[in-house]
Design a protein around this motif. Structure first.
Motif, PDB file in Angstrom:
ATOM      1  N   LEU A 121      36.760  43.139  30.895  1.00 48.99           N
ATOM      2  CA  LEU A 121      38.048  42.874  31.529  1.00 48.99           C
ATOM      3  C   LEU A 121      39.132  43.796  31.005  1.00 48.99           C
ATOM      4  O   LEU A 121      39.334  43.907  29.796  1.00 48.99           O
ATOM      5  N   LYS A 150      38.321  34.315  32.131  1.00 46.26           N
ATOM      6  CA  LYS A 150      37.616  35.556  32.411  1.00 46.26           C
ATOM      7  C   LYS A 150      36.124  35.314  32.375  1.00 46.26           C
ATOM      8  O   LYS A 150      35.623  34.390  31.735  1.00 46.26           O
ATOM      9  N   TYR A 194      41.644  40.259  38.953  1.00 45.37           N
ATOM     10  CA  TYR A 194      41.122  40.852  37.728  1.00 45.37           C
ATOM     11  C   TYR A 194      40.758  42.311  37.965  1.00 45.37           C
ATOM     12  O   TYR A 194      40.340  42.681  39.058  1.00 45.37           O
TER      13      TYR A 194
END
Lengths: 113, 117
Positions: A45, B104, A33
């Motif tokens: 993100l 995420k 990530y």
């Protein structure tokens, strides 16, 4: 065992310049990530990857590109630096199992002037 | 969409005392993970503790423990016997346990903890 390594640690760019932030991990993690952290805020993100050759956009991808040619490396590219991209950038990785935590690099502080 | 809220921008505690940092979250999912990360001035993101939503027992890691209230969607962090090295920014984070997508982390805005001698 180095974990997640980011380079450089600090960088100053001029508006319109390009650069690549490097990220490498030696834990054989599938997931990687890229986050950015603006002052006083949590992380957001930018891009993520679930394995070599597979990448996708996160919440704030505009102005960035990524590639994932190997399991270990996940570079982040800024093509035309803008002042709004001044931030601290974190790379993270984790194993594929859902209960595994993300491991973070030490961050890159980037200033666009 | 899931959100994470940390309502205390700053907290302070005396050395050796106990402090609790608050975190609430909003989700329609039943299975997920919650995390507390510590970010000292060195900027590293250090995992402090994690909780699986399907576990009723509150997680503990040495001086750190959580109070997980699933129905209230609350996930507070308790630091006992506070030490000077605990001074840092603390982030609460949520992650879906679903198999789709990229799982995420969704972060709160953080709580800055000061520890006074």
């Amino acid at each position: 065992n180095a974990g997640v390594t980011q380079t450089p640690k600090f960088r100053i760019l001029k508006i319109g310049q390009s650069m690549t932030l490097q990220c490498t991990q030696d834990m054989n993690h599938n997931y990687m990530y890229w986050y950015r952290q603006d002052p006083g805020m949590g992380l957001k993100l930018i891009y993520y990857s679930v394995g070599a050759g597979i990448t996708d956009k996160g919440e704030v991808p505009n102005g960035y590109n990524v590639s994932r040619s190997t399991t270990e490396d996940f570079p982040l590219r800024l093509e035309l630096a803008a002042p709004s991209q001044t931030s601290v950038y974190f790379c993270a990785s984790r194993l594929g199992q859902a209960n595994q935590p993300q491991h973070f690099g030490d961050g890159t502080r980037l200033s666009i002037l | 969409a899931q959100t994470v809220t940390q309502s205390q921008p700053e907290m302070s505690v005396q050395e050796a005392e106990t402090v609790t940092l608050s975190c609430t979250y909003d989700t329609s999912e039943s299975d997920y993970y919650l995390f507390w990360y510590k970010q000292p001035p060195s900027r590293q993101m250090i995992l402090v503790i994690r909780q699986e939503a399907y576990k009723q027992q509150n997680a503990t890691e040495n001086r750190f423990s959580v109070n997980f209230q699933k129905a209230a969607k609350s996930f507070s962090l308790k630091i006992s016997d506070s030490q000077l090295g605990d001074a840092a920014m603390y982030f609460c984070a949520y992650r879906s346990a679903g198999s789709g997508g990229y799982n995420k982390l969704i972060f709160g805005a953080g709580t800055r903890l000061a520890v006074h001698p």
